[in-house]
Motif scaffolding. Structure first.
Motif, PDB file in Angstrom:
ATOM      1  N   THR A   1      33.971 -23.174 -10.677  1.00  0.00           N
ATOM      2  CA  THR A   1      33.383 -24.502 -10.849  1.00  0.00           C
ATOM      3  C   THR A   1      34.302 -25.583 -10.300  1.00  0.00           C
TER       4      THR A   1
ATOM      5  N   ILE B   1      35.434 -28.157 -11.874  1.00  0.00           N
ATOM      6  CA  ILE B   1      36.542 -28.444 -12.794  1.00  0.00           C
ATOM      7  C   ILE B   1      37.672 -27.444 -12.552  1.00  0.00           C
TER       8      ILE B   1
ATOM      9  N   SER C   1      34.160 -24.176 -18.024  1.00  0.00           N
ATOM     10  CA  SER C   1      33.281 -25.297 -17.700  1.00  0.00           C
ATOM     11  C   SER C   1      31.957 -24.780 -17.151  1.00  0.00           C
TER      12      SER C   1
ATOM     13  N   PHE D   1      39.767 -22.725 -16.159  1.00  0.00           N
ATOM     14  CA  PHE D   1      38.896 -23.896 -16.239  1.00  0.00           C
ATOM     15  C   PHE D   1      37.499 -23.601 -15.680  1.00  0.00           C
ATOM     16  N   SER D   2      37.422 -22.689 -14.727  1.00  0.00           N
ATOM     17  CA  SER D   2      36.102 -22.295 -14.226  1.00  0.00           C
ATOM     18  C   SER D   2      35.313 -21.622 -15.322  1.00  0.00           C
TER      19      SER D   2
END
Lengths: 894, 122
Positions: free
Chosen positions: A434, A436, A515, A511-512
């Motif tokens: 993602t 983010i 998010s 973070f992928s």
């Protein structure tokens, strides 16, 4: 020795030559005579901008210091090229289908066209490339300095040379890099000039190498002996550092903005990759072939303390080979200039697209309404960016003072741009990546690179104090730039790469996973990861017919082939064209959009039409895929609908069955109620009068007789009713046995009329018959048929209210069947009652004098059905009219 | 007794039977055979009691009863309902509409006489 002026003249002449080549190539390309300009060879040669002045000069220096380590810088790219099928092919395909303009654009586009990411990558690229550009300026300056050594007419400040070089490169790049805004950001002239430079630098290095081996030395075997004897520890293998370098060079080969520019953006044809896959490693092999020999010879021939980074230049000069030295100088000059040109174009594209344009557009409240307007701004932004990048490079060169060894600056830059790798690779192989995650990864990597590699590269005490190196910032030992988290003893490069890439990747993944991607990210992610599934055809949306066909294709996927073809065909017909492809007029667009909106909603339909006709950020393939998905959803919901329709049908059938049962139940109730009434009414009279007769003995004989007769009549009425009921029940249940025999119609009628006359004693009723017409032979149950006739005649007698009642019995033929009609001259039956008269207990009037219970016609109908004929009411005959349809004349049963 | 009874019934034999029974007991018996005009006949004759059949030509006895009870003048008029349909729901409907008594055909002569006497004596 050449004079400074001669060298300057040669340089300018060489640049002029490149101008000519670039100009000529641009012109040819403009005239559509690309031809061999677009050959795989040119593509392969353009990739050689990987080999900058750093590799041209620095490889020899590196070899002199660390033996074969320099080869790792070539091994990484070789691996990437050999494995082109896995990665490069995807990158190039994505770049072409998504019209990617730079690596920042690639990352931004993948992650839902996020400009934040674009800015981040751009900043990283600028930070990583600026030292690199400075490096090129430094190498050119140094090579000038080599020639000027000891010359009186040399300028005092060699920095002026760097300034002039930077200025010249800026002019060249602006001229050829921003002449126009090509949609695909291809620069034929520049690519061609770079290819020429690639040849020059290869020839130069080979020439110096051949000179070293065959002129200074005496052939390969002698060279092998010299290498063995030299102080260079050729095989000084440092596994961790070498592995790191191979990885780093491979990563940089993909992520360097200039490499991305020539490899993906400038790519003419995907197939060129397959040629470059072997040709470029060959080029790398050739360019590194003589590195060790030059280093060995340099070390043995040149005086102690000579800079091995400049052996390529100083070796020929030491033997007074001015021509060869000049060629070597041009080789280095080529390496430097080609890199700077392409890098500044790539950076300028990124800076203008991701930083300048967004700011400019935001500063104009109305947005970009006039397209020409925007294009002008873009060009100006690009030019300014090119100048800016070169100024930055120059400033870096001036401020850093050129003190650090060339190779280390190159590696610092490599580590920097490699921070894009996780987001890039993750983006094209992992749909779950993602925006983010990518931002977190790149930012983490960026920060760690600055701290562990970039800032330390200025040397202890330059930007970071020695204290920071020793004890960490603010005394935090954990954060020492070259020993993060107390891990010491690693090579600084390995240390930096390890931490920055590892934490970058970790942040990216975590973070992928944490998010959620936006819809556009999902779409782009799917497109990037499944690039080969959706873009087997690479095509342009130029011609009107092509557009119409594309629209048709898309429309078919949304509203189904037949409907879509119908719309297109009718539109084409309205335009006076034949076939399915009308001109794409605004009216047609509106109409089509409306049609599509019916299936996918107005917003989507608008976006789809706008895309195909106007060109937007989402590609047609994407939309077709969305359409496919929409179609699947529609199909699914159609299936659901079909299922629920089926259930609806079943439910309806159940309801109908239930209603029938209810109706039957009501009928049964009604029937029982009717029977009750019909039975109780005569019984009431019977009981009442019998009680009267029993109670009253004084009654006169007349009254007694009268009341007895009433009882008698009512008993007969009851009996008749019961007979009828039983008869009907037998008929309805099909339990009746028919007495089939041969008879004529007239005989049956005679019997019926005779029976009526006996029963009623009425003689004043005129019955007209048709005589010979009745001479019809029947094979039927005569008694039953006669029962029907008796009923009909009796009804006529009862209900015909004419003062001179008359019944006409006519035979005839209707619809191929023999019929007998019974017509009286009464008032007939009201229209609304005609449908009811054949039902049980259906009495049109309440005339009890008739004495019937309302079962006669019901019985008639049942009898006729059993006999294979029928009975209907014949409207519009004046009086009441019944038509008996005779059974079909059958052959006498055997 | 000397009261008047209006017999609303369409079956001639039953009319004759009831008339005979009540007349012999001293009642004046008027008869009416049509459902449609039955309410008018009641207004016109002002009987002390009505014997009302349910199954009448043109209008049902229930409707007639309903109209009579809606009229303040006939709220308390005794009504003996007769029906040849002896089902429970018929009786319930009759009671709901305000029939004074409900009898199923065939009836006993004595019962009819007693009921008429009882209703008028109230």
């Amino acid at each position: 020795m050449l004079s400074f002026n001669a060298l300057a003249f040669i340089s300018i002449f060489y640049v002029a030559l490149l101008f000519a080549v670039a100009f000529w190539a641009d012109k040819r390309a403009e005239r559509g005579q690309g031809g061999w300009l677009r050959s795989p060879l040119v593509y392969t040669l353009s990739l050689s901008i990987y080999c900058t002045a750093w590799t041209f000069y620095g490889a020899v220096g590196n070899a002199a210091r660390s033996g074969l380590e320099f080869a790792t810088i070539y091994l990484g790219p070789t691996l990437v090229m050999v494995g082109w099928w896995v990665l490069l092919r995807r990158l190039v395909r994505i770049g072409k289908t998504q019209r990617i303009t730079s690596i920042a654009d690639m990352v931004s586009s993948r992650y839902g066209k996020s400009n934040t990411l674009g800015v981040l990558v751009t900043l990283l690229a600028v930070a990583g490339t600026t030292p690199y550009i400075a490096l090129q300026l430094q190498s050119v300056t140094l090579s000038f300095a080599v020639f000027m050594d000891g010359q009186s007419n040399a300028p005092e400040d060699l920095a002026a040379v760097a300034l002039w070089v930077a200025f010249g490169l800026a002019v060249f790049t602006i001229l050829f890099g921003t002449r126009n805004l090509d949609v695909e950001e291809r620069h034929h002239g520049i690519v061609m000039a770079i290819a020429v430079e690639a040849v020059v630098k290869l020839v130069a290095l080979l020439a110096v190498g051949v000179f070293a081996v065959f002129w200074v030395g005496s052939g390969p075997s002698d060279m092998m002996a010299r290498i063995d004897a030299s102080p260079i520890d050729v095989w000084a293998l440092q596994p961790d550092r070498w592995m790191t370098m191979i990885f780093l060079s491979a990563a940089a080969f993909i992520c360097l903005p200039r490499m991305f520019q020539v490899m993906v953006v400038e790519n003419e044809d995907e197939r060129h990759l397959s040629t470059a896959a072997w040709a470029f490693p060959v080029y790398l092999f050739l360019i590194s072939l003589f590195v060790i020999p030059i280093a060995v010879v340099g070390l043995s021939v040149m005086p102690e303390g000579s800079n091995p980074d400049l052996f390529v230049l100083t070796l020929p000069l030491a033997f007074d080979q001015n021509a060869l030295a000049t060629l070597a100088f041009l080789g280095g000059f080529s390496s430097a200039t080609s890199m700077v040109i392409v890098a500044s174009i790539a950076l300028a594209t990124m800076v203008s697209n991701h930083i300048v344009m967004p700011i400019w557009l935001r500063s104009r409240s109305g947005g970009a309404t006039v397209s020409g307007d925007v294009r002008d701004v873009v060009i100006v932004a690009r030019r300014a960016s090119i100048a800016g990048v070169l100024i930055l490079g120059f400033l870096y060169f001036r401020l850093s003072g050129g003190g650090a060894a060339l190779a280390s600056i190159g590696l610092v830059a490599f580590v920097g741009v490699s921070q894009i790798l996780p987001a890039l690779i993750g983006g094209i192989f992992w749909r779950g990546a993602t925006r983010i995650g990518a931002a977190a990864g790149v930012a983490t990597g960026f920060a760690l690179w600055l701290w562990t590699s970039f800032l330390p590269s200025f040397g202890e005490g330059a930007v970071l104090s020695a204290m920071v190196f020793q004890e960490g910032p603010f005394g935090l030992e954990m954060l020492r730039p070259e020993a993060l988290f107390w891990i010491e003893g690693l090579d600084p490069l390995v240390h930096s790469v390890l931490w920055s890439i590892a934490l970058n990747t970790l942040a990216f993944c975590v973070f992928s996973l944490l998010s959620f991607p936006s819809p556009l990210e999902r779409l782009q992610g799917a497109t990037f990861v499944n690039i080969f599934r959706y873009s087997d055809r690479s095509r342009g949306w130029t011609g009107g017919a092509a557009e119409a066909e594309d629209l048709l294709m898309m429309a078919q996927r949304i509203i189904g082939p037949s409907v879509a073809q119908g719309i297109f065909e009718s539109e084409a017909a309205m335009q006076g064209k034949q076939g399915y492809l009308p001109d794409v007029t605004p009216d047609f667009m509106d109409r089509l959009e409306r049609e599509l909106a019916g299936s996918v909603g107005a917003a989507t339909a608008h976006a789809m039409i706008a895309q195909i006709t106007g060109g937007a950020s989402v590609t047609v393939e994407d939309l077709i895929r969305v359409a496919d998905e929409a179609q699947q959803i529609l199909e699914y919901s159609n299936q659901l609908e079909a299922k629920s329709a089926e259930q609806e049908r079943t439910a309806r059938q159940l309801r109908e069955a239930n209603e029938k049962l209810l109706a039957l139940s009501v009928q049964k109730d009604g029937f029982l109620s009717q029977i009750s009434h019909e039975l109780r009414t005569p019984m009431t009279s019977i009981r009442s009068f019998s009680e009267i007769l029993m109670a009253d003995e004084t009654m006169g004989a007349d009254d007694r007789l009268r009341y007895s007769r009433i009882i008698h009549d009512e008993t007969k009425r009851l009996t008749r009713l019961l007979d009828d009921l039983l008869d009907l029940s037998v008929l309805e249940n099909g339990q009746v046995t028919l007495n089939m025999e041969e008879e004529t119609l007239s005989a049956v009628l005679d019997r019926a009329i005779a029976a009526m006359e006996v029963a009623t004693g009425q003689q004043d009723f005129a019955i007209e018959r048709s005589g010979e017409g009745e001479d019809i032979r029947l094979y039927t149950d005569g008694d039953r048929l006669s029962q029907v006739f008796i009923n009909l005649i009796a009804n006529a007698l009862k209900y015909c209210e004419s003062p001179s009642p008359r019944l006409t019995i006519k035979t005839g033929e209707a619809a191929g069947r023999r019929v007998v009609d019974f017509l009286d001259n009464g008032k007939g039956i009201p229209v609304d009652a005609q449908a009811l008269i054949f039902e049980k207990f259906a009495r049109v009037s309440d005339n009890h004098a008739a004495g019937g219970a309302g079962l006669g016609l019901a019985i008639c109908r049942e009898v006729m059905t059993r006999l294979g004929g029928g009975i209907v009411y014949l409207p519009g005959q004046g009086g009441a009219a019944f038509r008996v349809i005779l059974p079909e004349a059958r052959a006498k049963a055997a | 007794m000397g009261g008047t009874v209006l017999l609303i019934e369409d079956e001639p034999n039953i009319i004759e039977a009831i008339r005979f029974i009540l007349s012999r007991d001293g009642w004046r018996v008027d008869t009416h055979s049509d459902g449609e005009t039955a309410v008018d006949a009641v207004r016109h004759r002002r009987p002390d009691l009505i014997v009302l059949d349910v199954m009448l030509p043109n209008r049902s006895g229930y409707d007639i009863l309903n109209d009579l009870r809606a009229d303040a003048e006939f709220t308390d008029l005794p009504v003996l309902m007769l029906t040849a349909r002896g089902q429970k729901k018929d009786r319930e409907l009759a009671e709901k509409l305000g029939a004074s008594r409900f009898m199923t055909k065939p009836f006993s002569n004595g019962e009819v006489l007693e009921t008429v006497r009882a209703l008028v004596g109230q």
